[in-house]
Design a protein around this motif. Structure first.
Motif, PDB file in Angstrom:
ATOM      1  N   UNK A   1     132.213  19.660  61.137  1.00  0.00           N
ATOM      2  CA  UNK A   1     131.560  21.083  60.634  1.00  0.00           C
ATOM      3  C   UNK A   1     131.652  21.987  61.435  1.00  0.00           C
ATOM      4  N   UNK A   2     131.746  21.666  62.770  1.00  0.00           N
ATOM      5  CA  UNK A   2     131.787  22.892  63.781  1.00  0.00           C
ATOM      6  C   UNK A   2     133.008  23.604  63.993  1.00  0.00           C
ATOM      7  N   UNK A   3     134.234  22.444  63.733  1.00  0.00           N
ATOM      8  CA  UNK A   3     135.480  22.990  63.505  1.00  0.00           C
ATOM      9  C   UNK A   3     135.670  23.715  62.356  1.00  0.00           C
ATOM     10  N   UNK A   4     135.059  23.372  61.205  1.00  0.00           N
ATOM     11  CA  UNK A   4     135.325  24.353  60.045  1.00  0.00           C
ATOM     12  C   UNK A   4     134.810  25.750  60.333  1.00  0.00           C
ATOM     13  N   UNK A   5     133.536  25.736  60.937  1.00  0.00           N
ATOM     14  CA  UNK A   5     132.807  26.866  61.351  1.00  0.00           C
ATOM     15  C   UNK A   5     134.083  27.819  62.187  1.00  0.00           C
ATOM     16  N   UNK A   6     134.712  27.051  63.163  1.00  0.00           N
ATOM     17  CA  UNK A   6     135.447  27.724  64.178  1.00  0.00           C
ATOM     18  C   UNK A   6     136.737  28.130  63.449  1.00  0.00           C
ATOM     19  N   UNK A   7     137.245  27.823  61.970  1.00  0.00           N
ATOM     20  CA  UNK A   7     138.258  28.468  61.347  1.00  0.00           C
ATOM     21  C   UNK A   7     139.457  27.172  61.116  1.00  0.00           C
ATOM     22  N   UNK A   8     139.006  26.023  61.367  1.00  0.00           N
ATOM     23  CA  UNK A   8     139.913  24.776  60.924  1.00  0.00           C
ATOM     24  C   UNK A   8     139.622  24.117  59.766  1.00  0.00           C
ATOM     25  N   UNK A   9     140.468  24.255  58.672  1.00  0.00           N
ATOM     26  CA  UNK A   9     139.855  23.554  57.391  1.00  0.00           C
ATOM     27  C   UNK A   9     141.039  22.809  57.022  1.00  0.00           C
ATOM     28  N   UNK A  10     140.464  21.408  56.595  1.00  0.00           N
ATOM     29  CA  UNK A  10     141.508  20.411  56.255  1.00  0.00           C
ATOM     30  C   UNK A  10     141.457  20.087  54.693  1.00  0.00           C
ATOM     31  N   UNK A  11     142.840  19.814  54.090  1.00  0.00           N
ATOM     32  CA  UNK A  11     143.082  19.807  52.787  1.00  0.00           C
ATOM     33  C   UNK A  11     143.680  18.202  52.691  1.00  0.00           C
ATOM     34  N   UNK A  12     142.877  17.353  52.600  1.00  0.00           N
ATOM     35  CA  UNK A  12     143.084  15.873  52.565  1.00  0.00           C
ATOM     36  C   UNK A  12     144.385  15.366  51.291  1.00  0.00           C
ATOM     37  N   UNK A  13     145.230  14.426  51.799  1.00  0.00           N
ATOM     38  CA  UNK A  13     145.974  13.812  50.676  1.00  0.00           C
ATOM     39  C   UNK A  13     145.408  13.530  49.675  1.00  0.00           C
ATOM     40  N   UNK A  14     145.924  13.639  48.430  1.00  0.00           N
ATOM     41  CA  UNK A  14     144.943  13.231  47.109  1.00  0.00           C
ATOM     42  C   UNK A  14     143.924  14.402  46.738  1.00  0.00           C
ATOM     43  N   UNK A  15     143.954  15.384  47.501  1.00  0.00           N
ATOM     44  CA  UNK A  15     143.134  16.590  47.196  1.00  0.00           C
ATOM     45  C   UNK A  15     141.649  16.413  47.157  1.00  0.00           C
ATOM     46  N   UNK A  16     141.162  15.331  46.831  1.00  0.00           N
ATOM     47  CA  UNK A  16     139.814  15.192  46.908  1.00  0.00           C
ATOM     48  C   UNK A  16     138.611  16.110  46.459  1.00  0.00           C
ATOM     49  N   UNK A  17     139.014  16.761  45.441  1.00  0.00           N
ATOM     50  CA  UNK A  17     138.280  17.652  44.738  1.00  0.00           C
ATOM     51  C   UNK A  17     137.135  16.932  44.078  1.00  0.00           C
ATOM     52  N   UNK A  18     136.082  17.562  43.849  1.00  0.00           N
ATOM     53  CA  UNK A  18     134.927  16.831  43.085  1.00  0.00           C
ATOM     54  C   UNK A  18     134.950  17.001  41.374  1.00  0.00           C
ATOM     55  N   UNK A  19     135.663  15.942  41.168  1.00  0.00           N
ATOM     56  CA  UNK A  19     136.288  16.252  39.638  1.00  0.00           C
ATOM     57  C   UNK A  19     134.961  16.284  38.606  1.00  0.00           C
ATOM     58  N   UNK A  20     134.085  15.905  38.720  1.00  0.00           N
ATOM     59  CA  UNK A  20     132.845  16.135  37.766  1.00  0.00           C
ATOM     60  C   UNK A  20     132.367  17.524  38.023  1.00  0.00           C
TER      61      UNK A  20
END
Length: 242
Positions: free
Chosen positions: A73-92
């Motif tokens: 979470x702290x890394x996201x706030x710092x500007x590092x964002x990860x897009x995983x293999x398989x996308x993992x969007x919330x399909x619902x």
């Protein structure tokens, strides 16, 4: 270019199994760095180690700050964002709701402005904002996954196999949009990909990952050579035909 990210002696383990050992990688500000290697070589482990999503040892220095002990979470706030293999969007959830999830830390005005910019970038999903994400095609889902990541305004995007399962036309389209984002925003990208022809055109630096270790790296411009010379170079780093 100055270094945005410096990874030093990064090791990732999954129980008794070593995902990656003593990896050394740097990503310049505004640059694209790609990790090439076979399935299971350790490429995704590097991304997860940088994102704070794996049991990792070593140093992760981002914009001069030591984030080695920072949470994901702290890394996201710092500007590092990860897009995983398989996308993992919330399909619902709908397209709009997925984008909102990506910008949940933002104030309403900033979130609306970023949403508008992302939908301009990905017109394929702009007219489907109320549709549940499961109804999107594979290429549209990948665009949504990248758009959701961009909602937080990252400085470094970690992309894991964005071309996985996509037709060649959609692969080109996704990479064209990534190139546009890089040009317009100065976004840096650390990319895991097996489509060598695409990443060699898109990247500044290529790192070769083999059996849990970095076997070498080269400027992408240095590999603009004959097919036979390119084949020999890749075999020397990866130990297999690519």
């Amino acid at each position: 270019m100055s270094e945005l990210l410096e990874v030093r002696a990064l090791s990732v383990r999954y129980g008794a199994t070593c995902g990656i050992a003593e990896a050394e990688i740097s990503v310049p500000a505004g640059g694209v760095v790609s990790l090439l290697g076979a399935n299971g070589a350790g490429k995704s482990s590097i991304l997860k180690g940088v994102a704070g999503l794996a049991d990792a040892q070593g140093e992760v220095i981002f914009e001069g700050r030591d984030l080695s002990r920072a949470s994901a979470r702290e890394r996201v706030k710092s500007g590092i964002v990860y897009v995983p293999e398989g996308r993992e969007i919330v399909t619902a959830l709908t397209v709009d709701e997925n984008l909102t999830l990506g910008g949940f830390l933002l104030d309403g005005r900033t979130r609306a402005a970023r949403r508008s910019a992302i939908l301009d970038l990905f017109p394929e999903i702009a007219n489907r904002t109320r549709a549940p994400a499961w109804m999107l095609s594979g290429g549209e889902q990948q665009m949504l996954a990248i758009g959701r990541a961009l909602m937080s305004g990252p400085r470094l995007l970690l992309l894991d196999e964005p071309s996985l399962g996509l037709a060649p036309l959609l692969i080109r389209r996704v990479f064209e949009r990534l190139a546009q984002i890089r040009t317009e925003t100065g976004l840096s990208i650390l990319l895991v990909e097996q489509n060598y022809a695409m990443v060699s055109r898109f990247s500044d630096v290529l790192y070769f990952v083999r059996s849990g270790q970095i076997s070498g790296h080269r400027l992408a411009s240095e590999i603009d050579m004959s097919e036979e010379a390119r084949r020999q170079l890749l075999e020397s780093y990866l130990g297999a035909r690519h």
